[in-house]
Design a protein around this motif. Structure first.
Motif, mmCIF file in Angstrom:
data_model
loop_
_atom_site.group_PDB
_atom_site.id
_atom_site.type_symbol
_atom_site.label_atom_id
_atom_site.label_comp_id
_atom_site.label_asym_id
_atom_site.label_seq_id
_atom_site.Cartn_x
_atom_site.Cartn_y
_atom_site.Cartn_z
ATOM 1 N N LEU A 180 22.035 -8.538 42.171
ATOM 2 C CA LEU A 180 22.322 -9.818 42.823
ATOM 3 C C LEU A 180 21.102 -10.365 43.569
ATOM 4 C CD1 LEU A 180 25.968 -9.199 44.044
ATOM 5 C CD2 LEU A 180 25.189 -10.443 42.018
ATOM 6 N N HIS A 181 20.158 -9.493 43.894
ATOM 7 C CA HIS A 181 18.900 -9.919 44.532
ATOM 8 C C HIS A 181 18.152 -10.863 43.592
ATOM 9 C CE1 HIS A 181 15.182 -9.421 46.942
ATOM 10 N NE2 HIS A 181 14.572 -9.421 45.767
ATOM 11 N N ILE A 182 17.907 -10.407 42.387
ATOM 12 C CA ILE A 182 17.135 -11.213 41.438
ATOM 13 C C ILE A 182 17.938 -12.411 40.954
ATOM 14 C CG2 ILE A 182 17.691 -9.913 39.335
ATOM 15 C CD1 ILE A 182 14.259 -11.393 40.252
ATOM 16 N N ILE A 183 19.251 -12.266 40.817
ATOM 17 C CA ILE A 183 20.082 -13.408 40.417
ATOM 18 C C ILE A 183 19.972 -14.514 41.457
ATOM 19 C CG2 ILE A 183 22.469 -14.208 40.127
ATOM 20 C CD1 ILE A 183 23.043 -11.512 38.735
ATOM 21 N N THR A 184 20.038 -14.153 42.738
ATOM 22 C CA THR A 184 19.912 -15.149 43.808
ATOM 23 C C THR A 184 18.568 -15.861 43.742
ATOM 24 O OG1 THR A 184 21.432 -13.941 45.260
ATOM 25 C CG2 THR A 184 19.915 -15.490 46.316
ATOM 26 N N ILE A 185 17.502 -15.100 43.616
ATOM 27 C CA ILE A 185 16.160 -15.693 43.566
ATOM 28 C C ILE A 185 16.010 -16.602 42.349
ATOM 29 C CG2 ILE A 185 13.708 -15.153 43.254
ATOM 30 C CD1 ILE A 185 14.208 -12.735 45.130
ATOM 31 N N LEU A 186 16.432 -16.131 41.174
ATOM 32 C CA LEU A 186 16.302 -16.932 39.958
ATOM 33 C C LEU A 186 17.148 -18.202 40.004
ATOM 34 C CD1 LEU A 186 16.217 -14.153 37.211
ATOM 35 C CD2 LEU A 186 14.310 -15.558 38.032
ATOM 36 N N PHE A 215 13.980 -24.496 44.257
ATOM 37 C CA PHE A 215 13.383 -23.993 45.495
ATOM 38 C C PHE A 215 13.309 -22.469 45.490
ATOM 39 C CE2 PHE A 215 17.899 -23.802 46.310
ATOM 40 C CZ PHE A 215 18.087 -22.738 47.176
ATOM 41 N N ALA A 216 12.460 -21.953 46.362
ATOM 42 C CA ALA A 216 12.387 -20.503 46.587
ATOM 43 C C ALA A 216 13.130 -20.233 47.891
ATOM 44 C CB ALA A 216 10.936 -20.049 46.700
ATOM 45 N N PRO A 217 14.082 -19.307 47.881
ATOM 46 C CA PRO A 217 14.836 -19.065 49.117
ATOM 47 C C PRO A 217 13.934 -18.523 50.226
ATOM 48 C CG PRO A 217 15.315 -17.364 47.505
ATOM 49 C CD PRO A 217 14.470 -18.387 46.815
ATOM 50 N N ARG A 218 14.147 -19.033 51.427
ATOM 51 C CA ARG A 218 13.437 -18.547 52.611
ATOM 52 C C ARG A 218 14.253 -17.368 53.153
ATOM 53 N NH1 ARG A 218 13.748 -20.921 57.865
ATOM 54 N NH2 ARG A 218 14.945 -22.580 56.877
ATOM 55 N N VAL A 219 13.808 -16.157 52.822
ATOM 56 C CA VAL A 219 14.584 -14.952 53.127
ATOM 57 C C VAL A 219 14.433 -14.574 54.600
ATOM 58 C CG1 VAL A 219 14.936 -12.512 52.568
ATOM 59 C CG2 VAL A 219 14.359 -14.148 50.751
ATOM 60 N N ALA A 220 15.557 -14.607 55.310
ATOM 61 C CA ALA A 220 15.576 -14.211 56.717
ATOM 62 C C ALA A 220 15.866 -12.721 56.853
ATOM 63 C CB ALA A 220 16.635 -15.010 57.477
#
Length: 141
Positions: free
Chosen positions: A43-49, A56-61
């Motif tokens: 789910l990490h890579i699915i979210t980013i893709l 956009f690229a997610p701004r990971v907090a």
């Protein structure tokens, strides 16, 4: 074998401006800090893709291994996240799970050898039954 079909939904704090809406486009979350699944999860890579596909690229907090942790961090106001819809029953009252206007389908599968022993085949059968039961009992917030 696929044992469960689901989709990702946006998790936002209940007091967030978008929380009053029925659904949200992923691109509308572009300016928000994201709490995402850790790199050990697909789910990490699915979210980013999917964020990249939305422009956009997610701004990971923060990253988290468990969905419940992601929901808790969303609840605390640290950011927004994408979680499987089936997790609705675990979402705190102060977290709103919102369908995405362009759904992101996900599947859970199980791999086993065709010549597997009866114990393995029984396990796979039970996994299929549980997946069916959970799909029928989805209760989104």
């Amino acid at each position: 074998d696929v044992i469960e079909h689901d989709e990702l939904v946006a998790a936002v704090p209940a007091d967030h401006a978008l929380a009053r809406r029925k659904s949200v486009a992923l691109r509308e979350l572009a300016d928000q800090p994201f709490i995402i699944h850790s790199a050990i999860s697909v789910l990490h890579i699915i979210t980013i893709l999917e964020c990249q596909k939305a422009g956009f690229a997610p701004r990971v907090a923060q990253e988290a291994t468990q969905v419940q942790t992601i929901l808790s961090l969303v609840q605390s106001g640290l950011g927004v996240g994408l979680v499987p819809a089936r997790m609705a029953r675990f979402a705190p009252e102060s977290v709103r799970l919102m369908p995405l206007t362009e759904p992101i389908a996900i599947e859970m599968g199980i791999a086993y050898r065709p010549d597997a022993e009866p114990l393995v085949r029984n396990f796979v059968a039970v996994a299929h039954q549980q997946g069916d039961i959970q799909s029928l009992s989805k209760t989104p917030k």
